[in-house]
Design a protein around this motif. Structure first.
Motif, PDB file in Angstrom:
ATOM      1  N   ASN A  47       1.010  -1.068   0.096  1.00 60.79           N
ATOM      2  CA  ASN A  47       0.180   0.036  -0.151  1.00 60.79           C
ATOM      3  C   ASN A  47       0.851   1.346  -0.221  1.00 60.79           C
ATOM      4  OD1 ASN A  47      -1.574   2.242   1.151  1.00 60.79           O
ATOM      5  ND2 ASN A  47      -3.246   0.866   1.333  1.00 60.79           N
ATOM      6  N   PHE A  48       0.564   2.222  -1.039  1.00 64.54           N
ATOM      7  CA  PHE A  48       1.316   3.519  -0.967  1.00 64.54           C
ATOM      8  C   PHE A  48       0.622   4.667  -1.317  1.00 64.54           C
ATOM      9  CE2 PHE A  48       1.697   1.779  -5.186  1.00 64.54           C
ATOM     10  CZ  PHE A  48       1.441   2.523  -6.061  1.00 64.54           C
ATOM     11  N   SER A  49       1.077   5.828  -1.133  1.00 65.53           N
ATOM     12  CA  SER A  49       0.316   7.001  -1.212  1.00 65.53           C
ATOM     13  C   SER A  49       1.027   7.739  -2.284  1.00 65.53           C
ATOM     14  CB  SER A  49      -0.109   7.751  -0.135  1.00 65.53           C
ATOM     15  OG  SER A  49      -0.978   7.090   0.676  1.00 65.53           O
ATOM     16  N   VAL A  50       0.288   8.459  -2.968  1.00 70.38           N
ATOM     17  CA  VAL A  50       0.914   9.392  -4.315  1.00 70.38           C
ATOM     18  C   VAL A  50       0.558  10.765  -3.945  1.00 70.38           C
ATOM     19  CG1 VAL A  50       1.338   9.876  -6.607  1.00 70.38           C
ATOM     20  CG2 VAL A  50       0.746   7.563  -5.741  1.00 70.38           C
ATOM     21  N   LYS A  51       1.419  11.836  -3.731  1.00 71.05           N
ATOM     22  CA  LYS A  51       1.006  13.107  -3.113  1.00 71.05           C
ATOM     23  C   LYS A  51       0.275  13.865  -4.152  1.00 71.05           C
ATOM     24  CE  LYS A  51       4.407  14.033   0.737  1.00 71.05           C
ATOM     25  NZ  LYS A  51       5.552  12.956   0.387  1.00 71.05           N
ATOM     26  N   GLY A  52      -0.673  14.520  -4.034  1.00 72.17           N
ATOM     27  CA  GLY A  52      -1.458  15.521  -4.869  1.00 72.17           C
ATOM     28  C   GLY A  52      -2.150  14.622  -6.046  1.00 72.17           C
ATOM     29  N   ILE A  53      -2.352  13.521  -6.041  1.00 79.07           N
ATOM     30  CA  ILE A  53      -3.089  12.882  -7.044  1.00 79.07           C
ATOM     31  C   ILE A  53      -4.248  12.037  -6.767  1.00 79.07           C
ATOM     32  CG2 ILE A  53      -2.838  11.008  -9.005  1.00 79.07           C
ATOM     33  CD1 ILE A  53       0.235  12.180  -9.601  1.00 79.07           C
ATOM     34  N   LYS A  54      -5.228  11.900  -7.195  1.00 76.57           N
ATOM     35  CA  LYS A  54      -6.298  11.338  -6.718  1.00 76.57           C
ATOM     36  C   LYS A  54      -6.143   9.811  -7.201  1.00 76.57           C
ATOM     37  CE  LYS A  54      -9.674  15.116  -6.798  1.00 76.57           C
ATOM     38  NZ  LYS A  54     -10.845  15.367  -7.549  1.00 76.57           N
ATOM     39  N   PRO A  55      -6.342   8.807  -6.350  1.00 75.04           N
ATOM     40  CA  PRO A  55      -6.274   7.343  -6.619  1.00 75.04           C
ATOM     41  C   PRO A  55      -6.742   7.068  -7.877  1.00 75.04           C
ATOM     42  CG  PRO A  55      -7.170   7.776  -4.587  1.00 75.04           C
ATOM     43  CD  PRO A  55      -6.903   8.908  -4.795  1.00 75.04           C
ATOM     44  N   GLU A  56      -8.199   7.658  -7.977  1.00 72.32           N
ATOM     45  CA  GLU A  56      -9.029   6.923  -9.205  1.00 72.32           C
ATOM     46  C   GLU A  56      -8.264   7.481 -10.651  1.00 72.32           C
ATOM     47  OE1 GLU A  56     -11.324  10.379  -7.169  1.00 72.32           O
ATOM     48  OE2 GLU A  56      -9.979   8.657  -6.517  1.00 72.32           O
ATOM     49  N   VAL A  57      -7.644   8.643 -10.414  1.00 74.57           N
ATOM     50  CA  VAL A  57      -7.075   9.209 -11.829  1.00 74.57           C
ATOM     51  C   VAL A  57      -5.986   8.152 -12.111  1.00 74.57           C
ATOM     52  CG1 VAL A  57      -5.748  10.956 -12.847  1.00 74.57           C
ATOM     53  CG2 VAL A  57      -7.441  11.597 -11.489  1.00 74.57           C
ATOM     54  N   LEU A  58      -5.069   7.794 -11.093  1.00 73.77           N
ATOM     55  CA  LEU A  58      -3.978   6.971 -11.329  1.00 73.77           C
ATOM     56  C   LEU A  58      -4.221   5.491 -11.846  1.00 73.77           C
ATOM     57  CD1 LEU A  58      -0.934   6.260 -11.643  1.00 73.77           C
ATOM     58  CD2 LEU A  58      -0.949   5.984  -9.194  1.00 73.77           C
ATOM     59  N   ILE A  59      -5.365   4.996 -11.070  1.00 74.97           N
ATOM     60  CA  ILE A  59      -6.027   3.655 -11.339  1.00 74.97           C
ATOM     61  C   ILE A  59      -6.597   3.599 -12.906  1.00 74.97           C
ATOM     62  CG2 ILE A  59      -7.897   2.139 -10.946  1.00 74.97           C
ATOM     63  CD1 ILE A  59      -7.572   2.853  -7.957  1.00 74.97           C
ATOM     64  N   HIS A  60      -7.385   4.587 -13.484  1.00 77.68           N
ATOM     65  CA  HIS A  60      -7.765   4.817 -14.860  1.00 77.68           C
ATOM     66  C   HIS A  60      -6.718   4.870 -15.976  1.00 77.68           C
ATOM     67  CE1 HIS A  60     -11.837   4.384 -13.341  1.00 77.68           C
ATOM     68  NE2 HIS A  60     -11.885   5.545 -12.959  1.00 77.68           N
ATOM     69  N   SER A  61      -5.668   5.482 -15.327  1.00 76.15           N
ATOM     70  CA  SER A  61      -4.590   5.795 -16.238  1.00 76.15           C
ATOM     71  C   SER A  61      -3.851   4.278 -16.572  1.00 76.15           C
ATOM     72  CB  SER A  61      -3.497   6.999 -15.602  1.00 76.15           C
ATOM     73  OG  SER A  61      -4.186   8.008 -16.030  1.00 76.15           O
ATOM     74  N   LEU A  62      -3.772   3.752 -15.286  1.00 76.86           N
ATOM     75  CA  LEU A  62      -2.985   2.340 -15.420  1.00 76.86           C
ATOM     76  C   LEU A  62      -3.873   1.273 -15.971  1.00 76.86           C
ATOM     77  CD1 LEU A  62      -1.361   2.268 -11.836  1.00 76.86           C
ATOM     78  CD2 LEU A  62      -0.162   2.535 -13.807  1.00 76.86           C
ATOM     79  N   ASP A  63      -5.115   1.600 -16.056  1.00 72.28           N
ATOM     80  CA  ASP A  63      -6.273   0.594 -16.634  1.00 72.28           C
ATOM     81  C   ASP A  63      -6.104   0.549 -18.002  1.00 72.28           C
ATOM     82  OD1 ASP A  63      -8.588  -0.218 -17.631  1.00 72.28           O
ATOM     83  OD2 ASP A  63      -9.515  -0.371 -15.564  1.00 72.28           O
TER      84      ASP A  63
ATOM     85  N   TYR B 250      -3.475  -3.445 -13.541  1.00 66.68           N
ATOM     86  CA  TYR B 250      -4.810  -3.488 -12.856  1.00 66.68           C
ATOM     87  C   TYR B 250      -4.490  -3.403 -11.387  1.00 66.68           C
ATOM     88  CZ  TYR B 250      -7.052  -4.444 -17.336  1.00 66.68           C
ATOM     89  OH  TYR B 250      -7.414  -4.144 -18.582  1.00 66.68           O
ATOM     90  N   VAL B 251      -4.914  -2.343 -10.705  1.00 69.42           N
ATOM     91  CA  VAL B 251      -4.521  -1.929  -9.180  1.00 69.42           C
ATOM     92  C   VAL B 251      -5.877  -1.571  -8.485  1.00 69.42           C
ATOM     93  CG1 VAL B 251      -2.090  -1.560  -9.513  1.00 69.42           C
ATOM     94  CG2 VAL B 251      -3.783   0.342  -9.363  1.00 69.42           C
ATOM     95  N   SER B 252      -5.885  -1.399  -7.147  1.00 68.93           N
ATOM     96  CA  SER B 252      -7.065  -0.904  -6.619  1.00 68.93           C
ATOM     97  C   SER B 252      -6.574   0.332  -5.490  1.00 68.93           C
ATOM     98  CB  SER B 252      -7.806  -1.960  -5.919  1.00 68.93           C
ATOM     99  OG  SER B 252      -7.196  -2.612  -4.940  1.00 68.93           O
ATOM    100  N   THR B 253      -7.898   0.756  -4.967  1.00 71.11           N
ATOM    101  CA  THR B 253      -7.386   1.547  -3.722  1.00 71.11           C
ATOM    102  C   THR B 253      -7.318   1.332  -2.226  1.00 71.11           C
ATOM    103  OG1 THR B 253      -9.753   2.190  -3.752  1.00 71.11           O
ATOM    104  CG2 THR B 253      -8.693   3.675  -4.938  1.00 71.11           C
TER     105      THR B 253
END
Length: 380
Positions: free
Chosen positions: A295-311, A316-319
């Motif tokens: 589990n890790f956090s990315v400063k300043g980036i909404k997790p759903e934005v990153l998840i959809h970019s990776l998708d 495929y990852v999750s929050t």
């Protein structure tokens, strides 16, 4: 495709699917029916129960089939509470349990029970001293996760079992949904009275689970209407799913013996790569966590934005827990660990299986770095 969301669900083994189809076709009768076809289904159900009992090193009479982890946790927690409330109405759990347990305890509070929620440290661990101080004469249950579904933190179940051996009237329930096939949990040796397992976390099928109930432990049944499952869980058994689950359990325990070091190697690589990326905080304890969850956090980036970019690039990852992922907001687990609102609301979970490879990990981290650069460009 690089699938790194195995804590949400796993891809069924081919052998599991084949077994399910075969049993569904040939042994479709109700195992409670008196005719020969019903007898055949009942015999197969019994064989699956015996097989699972041997794999878990328990008695067949201690294996109760359920629909999965959520039901198993509800039956264990509410079943003990209602069955033994005349002896006491005090329950102990942690502040970082899965929603199915956490909300069961909240419900019981509305029914007049008193619940102590043990706090955790920055690693997500409870304190044994806190546990001992919380025990009262009217305490009837301690219920804890073995492996946290968001962070991978492993609670000291063996040590907790030793503490509770000094209090033989307190029942000990362990939610082992995320630990099976990844982290050892000797049920009898560690003094566990009830334990929850879910098939679809071990490459079985959704809608099947196991609740270990130690012989001599009485629970109140949540379902009435039949005498199935040793009178602990009424309802027609999913014979095909249960037989397939027995196969899945055998296969993953075998993989655990042969490939556990592979999981640890992949995890170590991912952690090392994440440390090189600016703006990332690692939330998973290196010392006290399972080999398959990061589990890790990315400063300043909404997790759903990153998840959809990776998708979009087939990674495929999750929050967090799949049960809570659509709720949005900060992770309750990370907040309870004291990691703060920012980290708790920007968290990503990677969870591997024995089917993942180091090559996949290398490619997924390369893609992650590229997508972070792209997202930051757009945000400027």
């Amino acid at each position: 495709m690089i699938y790194l969301d195995n804590s949400a669900t796993t891809k069924p083994y081919k052998e599991v699917l084949d077994t399910f189809v075969t049993v569904s076709e040939k042994y479709f009768a109700n195992p409670s029916s008196l005719h020969s076809k019903g007898g055949e289904a009942e015999k197969l159900l019994g064989q699956a129960r015996k097989s699972i009992a041997q794999l878990l090193e328990v008695a067949p009479t201690e294996v109760v089939f359920t629909s999965g982890g959520t039901e198993g946790n509800n039956i264990a927690i509410k079943g003990i509470a209602f069955q033994h409330q005349n002896r006491g109405k005090h329950l102990i759990t942690s502040s970082v349990e899965h929603a199915s347990s956490h909300e069961s305890f909240q419900y019981l509070e509305s029914q007049g029970f008193e619940v102590t929620y043990l706090p955790v440290n920055h690693d997500g661990l409870i304190s044994l001293e806190d546990l001992e101080r919380s025990i009262r004469p009217d305490t009837i249950l301690v219920s804890l996760l073995h492996v946290n579904n968001e962070t991978g933190t492993i609670q000291p179940i063996q040590e907790i079992g030793k503490v509770l051996k000094e209090h033989p009237k307190i029942f000990f329930h362990v939610d082992n949904v995320q630990g099976v096939g990844k982290v050892d949990l000797p049920l009898k040796e560690w003094g566990i009275d009830l334990c929850t397992i879910s098939a679809h976390k071990i490459h079985g099928l959704k809608g099947n689970g196991i609740l270990f109930v130690k012989n001599g432990v009485s629970i109140s049944s949540l379902f009435t209407g039949g005498e199935q499952e040793l009178k602990k869980r009424a309802g027609t058994e999913n014979v095909a799913g249960i037989v397939a689950m027995a196969k899945a359990l055998r296969l993953i325990l075998q993989e655990m013996k042969e490939k556990k070091e592979n999981l640890s190697e992949i995890k170590q690589f991912i952690l090392e790569e994440l440390r090189t990326i600016d703006g990332i905080d690692i939330n998973t304890s290196v010392e006290y966590s399972a080999p398959h969850i990061i589990n890790f956090s990315v400063k300043g980036i909404k997790p759903e934005v990153l998840i959809h970019s990776l998708d979009k690039r087939d990674v495929y990852v999750s929050t967090r827990s799949a049960c809570s992922s659509k709720q949005g907001g900060a992770s309750r687990i990370l907040l309870e660990m004291g990691l703060g609102e920012n980290r708790a609301s920007t968290a990503i979970r990677l969870s591997t299986s024995y089917g993942n490879t180091l090559k996949e990990a290398e490619l997924s981290l390369k893609i992650l770095k590229e997508e972070l650069i792209n997202i930051k460009k757009v945000m400027r």
